[in-house]
Design a protein around this motif. Structure first.
Motif, PDB file in Angstrom:
ATOM      1  N   ARG A 244       0.815  -0.967   0.093  1.00 10.79           N
ATOM      2  CA  ARG A 244       0.301   0.091  -0.433  1.00 10.79           C
ATOM      3  C   ARG A 244       0.840   1.498   0.125  1.00 10.79           C
ATOM      4  NH1 ARG A 244      -5.574  -0.962   0.804  1.00 10.79           N
ATOM      5  NH2 ARG A 244      -5.863  -3.708   1.615  1.00 10.79           N
ATOM      6  N   ASP A 272       0.171   0.277  -8.521  1.00  6.68           N
ATOM      7  CA  ASP A 272      -1.398   0.346  -8.189  1.00  6.68           C
ATOM      8  C   ASP A 272      -1.139  -1.040  -7.064  1.00  6.68           C
ATOM      9  OD1 ASP A 272      -3.607   0.956  -7.300  1.00  6.68           O
ATOM     10  OD2 ASP A 272      -4.155   0.951  -9.210  1.00  6.68           O
ATOM     11  N   ASN A 288       0.012  -5.966  -9.533  1.00 10.50           N
ATOM     12  CA  ASN A 288      -0.683  -4.686  -9.667  1.00 10.50           C
ATOM     13  C   ASN A 288      -2.124  -5.416  -8.746  1.00 10.50           C
ATOM     14  OD1 ASN A 288       0.726  -2.214  -8.934  1.00 10.50           O
ATOM     15  ND2 ASN A 288       0.269  -2.261 -11.609  1.00 10.50           N
ATOM     16  N   ARG A 290      -4.585  -3.840  -6.747  1.00  6.72           N
ATOM     17  CA  ARG A 290      -5.499  -3.008  -6.326  1.00  6.72           C
ATOM     18  C   ARG A 290      -6.156  -3.166  -5.531  1.00  6.72           C
ATOM     19  NH1 ARG A 290      -7.806  -1.479 -12.267  1.00  6.72           N
ATOM     20  NH2 ARG A 290      -7.877   1.423 -10.893  1.00  6.72           N
ATOM     21  N   THR A 292      -7.210  -1.045  -3.070  1.00  4.79           N
ATOM     22  CA  THR A 292      -8.052  -0.025  -3.072  1.00  4.79           C
ATOM     23  C   THR A 292      -9.109   0.093  -3.874  1.00  4.79           C
ATOM     24  OG1 THR A 292      -6.146   1.691  -4.019  1.00  4.79           O
ATOM     25  CG2 THR A 292      -6.030   1.072  -1.485  1.00  4.79           C
ATOM     26  N   THR A 293      -9.059  -0.470  -5.153  1.00  9.47           N
ATOM     27  CA  THR A 293     -10.017  -0.471  -5.536  1.00  9.47           C
ATOM     28  C   THR A 293     -10.956  -2.055  -5.774  1.00  9.47           C
ATOM     29  OG1 THR A 293      -8.220   0.240  -7.619  1.00  9.47           O
ATOM     30  CG2 THR A 293     -10.565  -0.542  -8.580  1.00  9.47           C
ATOM     31  N   PRO A 294     -12.049  -1.361  -5.654  1.00  7.44           N
ATOM     32  CA  PRO A 294     -13.239  -2.577  -5.304  1.00  7.44           C
ATOM     33  C   PRO A 294     -12.862  -3.492  -6.379  1.00  7.44           C
ATOM     34  CG  PRO A 294     -14.380   0.004  -5.265  1.00  7.44           C
ATOM     35  CD  PRO A 294     -12.492   0.403  -5.151  1.00  7.44           C
ATOM     36  N   PRO A 295     -13.496  -4.636  -6.620  1.00  9.31           N
ATOM     37  CA  PRO A 295     -12.515  -5.344  -7.296  1.00  9.31           C
ATOM     38  C   PRO A 295     -14.381  -6.357  -8.182  1.00  9.31           C
ATOM     39  CG  PRO A 295     -13.074  -7.220  -5.095  1.00  9.31           C
ATOM     40  CD  PRO A 295     -12.666  -4.405  -5.268  1.00  9.31           C
ATOM     41  N   THR A 299     -13.022  -5.246 -13.537  1.00 11.10           N
ATOM     42  CA  THR A 299     -11.730  -4.145 -13.578  1.00 11.10           C
ATOM     43  C   THR A 299     -10.930  -5.231 -13.921  1.00 11.10           C
ATOM     44  OG1 THR A 299     -12.375  -4.105 -11.364  1.00 11.10           O
ATOM     45  CG2 THR A 299     -10.511  -3.837 -10.873  1.00 11.10           C
ATOM     46  N   TYR A 301      -6.752  -5.701 -14.633  1.00  6.89           N
ATOM     47  CA  TYR A 301      -5.484  -5.326 -13.732  1.00  6.89           C
ATOM     48  C   TYR A 301      -3.871  -5.401 -14.793  1.00  6.89           C
ATOM     49  CZ  TYR A 301      -8.685  -6.718  -9.869  1.00  6.89           C
ATOM     50  OH  TYR A 301      -9.814  -6.260  -8.557  1.00  6.89           O
TER      51      TYR A 301
END
Length: 309
Positions: A244, A272, A288, A290, A292-295, A299, A301
């Motif tokens: 993070r 990311d 990455n 991710r 912090t990105t809602p899956p 989405t 990658y």
């Protein structure tokens, strides 16, 4: 889920080496510096052997994805069990060792055919997260982020796989914090006589006796490995992915792994929440995740690479 992908246009952008001395400009590289993974894949682990092929595991369903680093093109070559594939490593026999996350298991997969060679149920406890794996000459060792234990899969003659595993309790300086992720990435010390594990919740690095499980905190000169995730040791160099923080901490290690000194930190605008790292031909490759990105199933990658410092 998309099953095959072409290479993305790849340009190394925004690489930053945080050092006391100015960074040197990266040399042009013939391989793509960025390539796509399947939509909705939720990547976590990466493994690269002696060929220009990278292997990725999916947290979504455990699928394994294989990419030709020369082109960035890839395909799902092994269907998952419906539970996560987290840390992955590949040996010279073309066997992938896969950590099974909350499934409490691990499996060994033929990296050429995708066939499962052996499966291991490490624990039936619901409070488990088998997170990462390292392969040594004698065995494969898996971390469990929710328990103070390593799972050892010993090799027989000519590297043969056993029917069962051994659980090695972690004692000494390693102290488990209930309810959070503890032991995460794992690697061998430069002399090959011990193991290193990063404890994500405390930021500590521990040296582990693989026979007894006794741990000793590694002296990093006051550096704290906040959000420490995947580890990579090459020679006397240790790479620690701080997910993070979008950074790789690079250390020079003592031969026995008892101490280390920070050399540099690598950041990149394309990071990311990368989770772990593997290397090939002078470059470091990272998926990455991710976090912090809602899956969602759509989405996107990818994986990126940066030059070694």
């Amino acid at each position: 889920m998309q099953r095959t992908l072409g290479a993305l246009a790849a340009v190394v952008l925004g690489v930053s080496l945080v050092t006391a001395a100015p960074a040197t400009a990266a040399q042009a590289h013939p391989f793509p510096a960025e390539f796509g993974l399947p939509d909705g894949f939720l990547p976590e682990g990466i493994a690269i052997g002696d060929a220009p092929t990278a292997y990725f595991g999916s947290r979504a369903d455990g699928d394994l994805f294989r990419v030709d680093l020369r082109t960035g093109r890839g395909e799902v070559f092994s269907q998952g069990p419906g539970t996560a594939s987290v840390g992955v490593k590949v040996d010279w026999r073309k066997r992938l060792f896969v950590a099974g996350g909350a499934g409490g298991d691990g499996r060994v997969v033929d990296a050429r055919t995708g066939a499962i060679l052996k499966s291991y149920r490490f624990t039936s406890d619901a409070n488990t997260f088998v997170n990462d794996v390292v392969i040594t000459d004698a065995a494969a060792y898996f971390t469990d982020s929710r328990n103070a234990v390593l799972y050892r899969v010993p090799f027989g003659r000519r590297g043969s796989l056993p029917e069962s595993h051994t659980a090695i309790p972690l004692t000494g300086d390693f102290v488990l914090t209930p309810g959070v992720n503890n032991a995460n990435g794992i690697a061998e010390t430069p002399d090959g006589k011990a193991l290193l594990i990063v404890q994500s919740n405390t930021g500590q690095l521990h040296r582990v006796d693989p026979r007894t499980g006794v741990t000793t905190a590694v002296d990093l000169g006051g550096e704290v490995l906040t959000n420490g995730d995947g580890l990579l040791v090459e020679g006397r160099t240790l790479y620690v992915v701080q997910n993070r923080l979008n950074a790789i901490a690079v250390f020079s290690l003592a031969k026995d792994g008892s101490s280390g000194a920070l050399v540099t930190k690598i950041t990149d605008t394309r990071f990311d929440v990368p989770t772990t790292v593997a290397s090939f031909a002078g470059r470091l490759y990272l998926p990455n995740a991710r976090f912090t990105t809602p899956p969602t199933p759509t989405t996107t990658y990818n994986a990126v690479s940066v030059p070694k410092p």
